[in-house]
Design a protein around this motif. Structure first.
Motif, PDB file in Angstrom:
ATOM      1  N   GLY A   1       0.804  -1.224   0.000  1.00 41.26           N
ATOM      2  CA  GLY A   1       0.000   0.000   0.000  1.00 41.26           C
ATOM      3  C   GLY A   1       0.832   1.267   0.000  1.00 41.26           C
ATOM      4  O   GLY A   1       1.868   1.341  -0.659  1.00 41.26           O
ATOM      5  N   ILE A   2       0.405   2.259   0.787  1.00 40.50           N
ATOM      6  CA  ILE A   2       1.073   3.553   0.789  1.00 40.50           C
ATOM      7  C   ILE A   2       1.669   3.826   2.176  1.00 40.50           C
ATOM      8  O   ILE A   2       1.203   3.251   3.158  1.00 40.50           O
ATOM      9  CB  ILE A   2       0.099   4.695   0.410  1.00 40.50           C
ATOM     10  CG1 ILE A   2      -1.149   4.643   1.327  1.00 40.50           C
ATOM     11  CG2 ILE A   2      -0.312   4.621  -1.040  1.00 40.50           C
ATOM     12  CD1 ILE A   2      -2.040   5.845   1.215  1.00 40.50           C
ATOM     13  N   PRO A   3       2.694   4.716   2.228  1.00 36.74           N
ATOM     14  CA  PRO A   3       3.275   5.011   3.536  1.00 36.74           C
ATOM     15  C   PRO A   3       2.217   5.439   4.555  1.00 36.74           C
ATOM     16  O   PRO A   3       1.195   6.013   4.197  1.00 36.74           O
ATOM     17  CB  PRO A   3       4.229   6.165   3.242  1.00 36.74           C
ATOM     18  CG  PRO A   3       4.596   5.996   1.823  1.00 36.74           C
ATOM     19  CD  PRO A   3       3.379   5.428   1.156  1.00 36.74           C
ATOM     20  N   VAL A   4       2.475   5.120   5.793  1.00 34.71           N
ATOM     21  CA  VAL A   4       1.643   5.446   6.954  1.00 34.71           C
ATOM     22  C   VAL A   4       0.357   4.595   7.005  1.00 34.71           C
ATOM     23  O   VAL A   4       0.093   3.932   7.985  1.00 34.71           O
ATOM     24  CB  VAL A   4       1.286   6.955   7.058  1.00 34.71           C
ATOM     25  CG1 VAL A   4       0.538   7.235   8.353  1.00 34.71           C
ATOM     26  CG2 VAL A   4       2.546   7.802   6.983  1.00 34.71           C
ATOM     27  N   MET A   5      -0.436   4.591   5.928  1.00 38.17           N
ATOM     28  CA  MET A   5      -1.706   3.860   5.941  1.00 38.17           C
ATOM     29  C   MET A   5      -1.523   2.392   5.555  1.00 38.17           C
ATOM     30  O   MET A   5      -2.365   1.561   5.859  1.00 38.17           O
ATOM     31  CB  MET A   5      -2.684   4.488   4.939  1.00 38.17           C
ATOM     32  CG  MET A   5      -2.907   5.958   5.109  1.00 38.17           C
ATOM     33  SD  MET A   5      -4.100   6.266   6.379  1.00 38.17           S
ATOM     34  CE  MET A   5      -5.605   6.001   5.487  1.00 38.17           C
ATOM     35  N   GLY A   6      -0.464   2.078   4.823  1.00 42.45           N
ATOM     36  CA  GLY A   6      -0.319   0.707   4.333  1.00 42.45           C
ATOM     37  C   GLY A   6      -1.447   0.352   3.382  1.00 42.45           C
ATOM     38  O   GLY A   6      -1.834   1.156   2.525  1.00 42.45           O
ATOM     39  N   ALA A   7      -2.015  -0.856   3.564  1.00 40.78           N
ATOM     40  CA  ALA A   7      -3.055  -1.334   2.637  1.00 40.78           C
ATOM     41  C   ALA A   7      -4.444  -0.848   3.015  1.00 40.78           C
ATOM     42  O   ALA A   7      -5.408  -1.083   2.281  1.00 40.78           O
ATOM     43  CB  ALA A   7      -3.041  -2.861   2.625  1.00 40.78           C
ATOM     44  N   LEU A   8      -4.560  -0.161   4.173  1.00 40.93           N
ATOM     45  CA  LEU A   8      -5.897   0.186   4.696  1.00 40.93           C
ATOM     46  C   LEU A   8      -6.830   0.829   3.661  1.00 40.93           C
ATOM     47  O   LEU A   8      -7.983   0.418   3.546  1.00 40.93           O
ATOM     48  CB  LEU A   8      -5.783   1.055   5.951  1.00 40.93           C
ATOM     49  CG  LEU A   8      -5.230   0.336   7.200  1.00 40.93           C
ATOM     50  CD1 LEU A   8      -5.020   1.316   8.341  1.00 40.93           C
ATOM     51  CD2 LEU A   8      -6.149  -0.795   7.620  1.00 40.93           C
ATOM     52  N   PRO A   9      -6.332   1.838   2.873  1.00 36.70           N
ATOM     53  CA  PRO A   9      -7.277   2.464   1.932  1.00 36.70           C
ATOM     54  C   PRO A   9      -7.739   1.529   0.820  1.00 36.70           C
ATOM     55  O   PRO A   9      -8.671   1.860   0.096  1.00 36.70           O
ATOM     56  CB  PRO A   9      -6.462   3.619   1.323  1.00 36.70           C
ATOM     57  CG  PRO A   9      -5.243   3.745   2.151  1.00 36.70           C
ATOM     58  CD  PRO A   9      -5.006   2.453   2.835  1.00 36.70           C
ATOM     59  N   TYR A  10      -7.086   0.377   0.657  1.00 36.30           N
ATOM     60  CA  TYR A  10      -7.429  -0.512  -0.466  1.00 36.30           C
ATOM     61  C   TYR A  10      -8.363  -1.649  -0.041  1.00 36.30           C
ATOM     62  O   TYR A  10      -8.739  -2.459  -0.854  1.00 36.30           O
ATOM     63  CB  TYR A  10      -6.149  -1.133  -1.053  1.00 36.30           C
ATOM     64  CG  TYR A  10      -5.185  -0.105  -1.566  1.00 36.30           C
ATOM     65  CD1 TYR A  10      -5.185   0.270  -2.914  1.00 36.30           C
ATOM     66  CD2 TYR A  10      -4.271   0.516  -0.708  1.00 36.30           C
ATOM     67  CE1 TYR A  10      -4.304   1.225  -3.389  1.00 36.30           C
ATOM     68  CE2 TYR A  10      -3.392   1.473  -1.168  1.00 36.30           C
ATOM     69  CZ  TYR A  10      -3.410   1.830  -2.501  1.00 36.30           C
ATOM     70  OH  TYR A  10      -2.541   2.778  -2.962  1.00 36.30           O
ATOM     71  N   LEU A  11      -8.689  -1.721   1.260  1.00 34.60           N
ATOM     72  CA  LEU A  11      -9.395  -2.918   1.738  1.00 34.60           C
ATOM     73  C   LEU A  11     -10.915  -2.840   1.618  1.00 34.60           C
ATOM     74  O   LEU A  11     -11.602  -3.863   1.723  1.00 34.60           O
ATOM     75  CB  LEU A  11      -8.998  -3.224   3.188  1.00 34.60           C
ATOM     76  CG  LEU A  11      -7.550  -3.711   3.312  1.00 34.60           C
ATOM     77  CD1 LEU A  11      -7.120  -3.804   4.756  1.00 34.60           C
ATOM     78  CD2 LEU A  11      -7.380  -5.064   2.632  1.00 34.60           C
ATOM     79  N   GLY A  12     -11.447  -1.645   1.414  1.00 27.80           N
ATOM     80  CA  GLY A  12     -12.880  -1.484   1.159  1.00 27.80           C
ATOM     81  C   GLY A  12     -13.756  -1.933   2.307  1.00 27.80           C
ATOM     82  O   GLY A  12     -13.344  -1.969   3.467  1.00 27.80           O
ATOM     83  N   LYS A  13     -14.999  -2.331   1.955  1.00 23.46           N
ATOM     84  CA  LYS A  13     -16.019  -2.666   2.947  1.00 23.46           C
ATOM     85  C   LYS A  13     -15.768  -4.048   3.554  1.00 23.46           C
ATOM     86  O   LYS A  13     -16.062  -4.294   4.702  1.00 23.46           O
ATOM     87  CB  LYS A  13     -17.388  -2.630   2.242  1.00 23.46           C
ATOM     88  CG  LYS A  13     -18.550  -2.303   3.127  1.00 23.46           C
ATOM     89  CD  LYS A  13     -19.791  -2.017   2.304  1.00 23.46           C
ATOM     90  CE  LYS A  13     -20.282  -3.246   1.621  1.00 23.46           C
ATOM     91  NZ  LYS A  13     -21.591  -3.696   1.737  1.00 23.46           N
ATOM     92  N   SER A  14     -15.271  -4.966   2.718  1.00 24.98           N
ATOM     93  CA  SER A  14     -15.021  -6.311   3.267  1.00 24.98           C
ATOM     94  C   SER A  14     -13.582  -6.744   3.009  1.00 24.98           C
ATOM     95  O   SER A  14     -13.262  -7.318   1.962  1.00 24.98           O
ATOM     96  CB  SER A  14     -15.997  -7.352   2.728  1.00 24.98           C
ATOM     97  OG  SER A  14     -16.679  -6.901   1.616  1.00 24.98           O
ATOM     98  N   ALA A  15     -12.734  -6.436   4.004  1.00 23.79           N
ATOM     99  CA  ALA A  15     -11.299  -6.706   3.900  1.00 23.79           C
ATOM    100  C   ALA A  15     -11.029  -8.178   3.600  1.00 23.79           C
ATOM    101  O   ALA A  15     -10.124  -8.512   2.824  1.00 23.79           O
ATOM    102  CB  ALA A  15     -10.622  -6.302   5.201  1.00 23.79           C
ATOM    103  N   HIS A  16     -11.852  -9.072   4.204  1.00 28.02           N
ATOM    104  CA  HIS A  16     -11.585 -10.504   4.023  1.00 28.02           C
ATOM    105  C   HIS A  16     -11.706 -10.931   2.558  1.00 28.02           C
ATOM    106  O   HIS A  16     -10.937 -11.745   2.072  1.00 28.02           O
ATOM    107  CB  HIS A  16     -12.522 -11.334   4.909  1.00 28.02           C
ATOM    108  CG  HIS A  16     -13.977 -11.102   4.657  1.00 28.02           C
ATOM    109  ND1 HIS A  16     -14.616  -9.916   4.972  1.00 28.02           N
ATOM    110  CD2 HIS A  16     -14.921 -11.885   4.093  1.00 28.02           C
ATOM    111  CE1 HIS A  16     -15.890 -10.003   4.631  1.00 28.02           C
ATOM    112  NE2 HIS A  16     -16.107 -11.178   4.100  1.00 28.02           N
ATOM    113  N   THR A  17     -12.675 -10.319   1.835  1.00 29.76           N
ATOM    114  CA  THR A  17     -12.882 -10.701   0.430  1.00 29.76           C
ATOM    115  C   THR A  17     -11.739 -10.153  -0.428  1.00 29.76           C
ATOM    116  O   THR A  17     -11.213 -10.849  -1.301  1.00 29.76           O
ATOM    117  CB  THR A  17     -14.218 -10.112  -0.099  1.00 29.76           C
ATOM    118  OG1 THR A  17     -15.173 -10.189   0.946  1.00 29.76           O
ATOM    119  CG2 THR A  17     -14.705 -10.839  -1.304  1.00 29.76           C
ATOM    120  N   VAL A  18     -11.348  -8.896  -0.159  1.00 32.65           N
ATOM    121  CA  VAL A  18     -10.269  -8.295  -0.939  1.00 32.65           C
ATOM    122  C   VAL A  18      -8.974  -9.096  -0.720  1.00 32.65           C
ATOM    123  O   VAL A  18      -8.264  -9.445  -1.676  1.00 32.65           O
ATOM    124  CB  VAL A  18     -10.067  -6.813  -0.513  1.00 32.65           C
ATOM    125  CG1 VAL A  18      -8.879  -6.198  -1.215  1.00 32.65           C
ATOM    126  CG2 VAL A  18     -11.329  -6.004  -0.789  1.00 32.65           C
TER     127      VAL A  18
END
Ligand code: HEM
Length: 502
Positions: free
Chosen positions: A50-67
């Motif tokens: 992902g991106i610095p500081v946030m990591g993958a958080l902005p990419y995980l959407g509503k259901s992190a498990h599915t992504v």
């Protein structure tokens, strides 16, 4: 002269600027590399940073498990890493790798990470979140054997649950088939099972103090847990605010009062519940033992209620939605119960071998609607090698249980709800070790046996007594393939009509 002096100064300044800019960029690059992109070990599992500081958080959407399941299948494989903020978390996405880690390398994966907020609330005690230590292991083992029915009196867990299931049916009967959101009635009954095991008694549904406790357990805590998994900061603010504290106090005061009553009335020769058993065990330990201590008892009780109420209630609510979507299946399961148990006899666990359809239905619900989608995070206690990857000590590890339940290499057409995948050609139920809603290994669910009996008995009693029908005023059935995702995957709120049979 003046012109050449100023151009000399200008040149010097710009060279200085260029040089310091360059040094600044290199420094930032080194910092970024070390803190955000450098892997903890050259053989660390590959993954998404992902991106610095946030990591993958902005990419995980509503259901992190599915992504994350998609990343694992399409790109990184069953052992991958995902950066959460600045933490590299190892995510395990198939039964084989979860088993390899949590069972075959049990000792290396049996701890939990330190969560600042949880620690502030529990002071490091309880059953679900403490990191592993041999002393914690003792309390866990004690609680496990007590919950499995050893040492808590004469009435078996099954008898207690069966009585509470019948009380629940009586409550549901009072609705007279009127479309209702039954979450509170089912949740109160589930909480009553824990009361029966922990306090040795259950409560009337309309007992004012118990009702308050149930509202906290069934509505407030799940709401906060959902916020916590989405917006950690908001949760912190709410929980440390006055209403947040008030809610914690309602819960802890109720438990504290029960502990005090138990201390007063303790009969060491006849322990009748978890608190009695714990108080007797405490006497075998030094008064300075921090684990067999009243504070630990208080937090153990809280964890049993919090871990045991919403999980089981949610599973039962999904069962009812499935019955609405598959009315023919509901009719077949009802017929099986009537043929094999009969109208007058109460359902019991002894009947289970005669109920392949019913058991297959429950196993399919536990697979299709994974309740605790990502389990609870583990922490490695030492460096460990899994399938060629190196996972260093103190790494956070998450089992994507939902991904394991929808693995196309194990389950044919995994997105289809199909109970027949659990029935063999002779019509017998196939128990699957690859359906793991309670986790596996040293930190697997302490209440698994209890929850399994509860789901079985509650559901059998409901199906025998009622026809489960949709709310006639609603245009759509409650969704079965979508819901609210947080720590727990629960259905959107819905009404159901429970029409008494006969
Ligand atoms: C359908 C119902 C339930 C489901 C799906 C469920 C699922 C789970 C899962 C996935 C874990 C984490 C496993 C891991 O970290 O690897 C867990 C832990 C736990 N569960 Fe459950 N659970 C249920 C009901 C209950 C009940 C009824 C109780 C107790 C009354 C309970 C008490 C606990 C405790 C204390 C832990 C923490 C164990 C530890 O950290 O060592 N659960 N549960």
């Amino acid at each position: 002269r003046n012109v050449s002096m100023s151009s000399f100064l200008f040149e010097l300044l710009s060279w200085n600027l260029i040089l310091s800019g360059f040094i600044g960029l290199v420094t930032i690059g080194i910092i970024l590399y070390h803190y955000w992109w450098k892997l903890p070990h050259p053989q660390f599992p590959p993954g998404f940073r992902g991106i610095p500081v946030m990591g993958a958080l902005p990419y995980l959407g509503k259901s992190a498990h599915t992504v994350m399941a998609k990343w694992s299948r399409d790109k990184f494989g069953p052992i991958m890493s995902v950066r959460f903020g600045s933490d590299d978390v190892v995510v395990l996405s198939t039964y084989d790798v979860i088993h390899e880690a949590f069972v075959k390398n049990m000792a290396a994966f049996q701890s939990r990470p330190h969560i600042l907020l949880v620690n502030a609330l529990t002071e490091g005690y309880g059953l679900a979140f403490p990191p592993y230590s041999p002393e914690f292991g003792q309390v866990r083992q004690f609680s496990l054997s007590t919950l499995r029915g050893l040492g808590i009196g004469k009435r078996s867990i099954e008898t207690r649950i069966s009585e509470i299931a019948q009380d629940m049916v009586k409550e549901l009967d009072t609705l007279d088939g009127k479309p209702t959101n039954v979450k509170m009635i089912v949740g109160t009954s589930v909480a009553n099972v824990i009361c029966s095991i922990v306090f040795g008694k259950s409560f009337e549904h309309n007992d004012p103090a118990f009702r308050k406790l149930c509202i906290v357990l069934i509505q407030t805590i799940p709401f906060l847990l959902r916020l916590m998994s989405r917006l950690f900061f908001t949760y912190t603010v709410i929980i440390s605010s006055k209403p947040g504290q008030h809610m914690c106090d309602i819960f802890q005061d109720f438990n504290r009062k029960e502990i005090e009553e138990h201390i007063e009335n303790l009969d060491e020769n006849e322990p009748s519940d978890y608190i009695d058993a714990f108080l007797i065990e405490m006497k075998k330990h030094s008064p300075d033992d921090p684990w067999f201590h009243e504070k630990q008892l208080l937090h153990s009780i809280s964890d049993l209620f919090i871990a045991g109420t919403e999980t089981t209630t949610t599973t039962l609510l999904w069962c009812m939605i499935a019955m609405l979507h598959y009315p023919d299946l509901q009719a077949r399961i009802y017929n099986e119960l009537m043929q094999e148990i009969g109208e007058q006899v109460l359902p019991s666990v002894d009947h289970r071998d005669k109920l392949p359809l019913f058991r297959a239905f429950i196993q399919e619900i536990l697979r299709y609607k994974t309740t605790v989608i990502l389990g609870i995070q583990h922490l490695t206690t030492k460096d460990v090698d899994i399938k060629g990857y190196r996972i260093p000590k103190d790494t956070k590890v998450t089992a994507n249980i939902d991904a394991c339940h929808s693995d196309p290499n194990v389950w044919k057409d995994p997105s289809k709800f199909d109970i027949h995948r659990h029935i063999d050609k002779d019509g017998k139920f196939i128990l699957s070790r690859k359906v793991i809603p309670f986790g596996i290994g040293a930190r697997s669910c302490l209440g698994e046996k209890l929850a399994r009996i509860e789901i079985y008995l509650f559901l059998a009693n409901i199906i025998k007594r009622f026809e489960i029908l949709p709310d006639p005023k609603s245009e759509h059935l409650p969704p079965f393939d979508d819901g609210l995702s947080g720590l727990i995957h629960s259905p959107f709120s819905y009404k159901v009509s429970l029409k008494p049979r006969i």
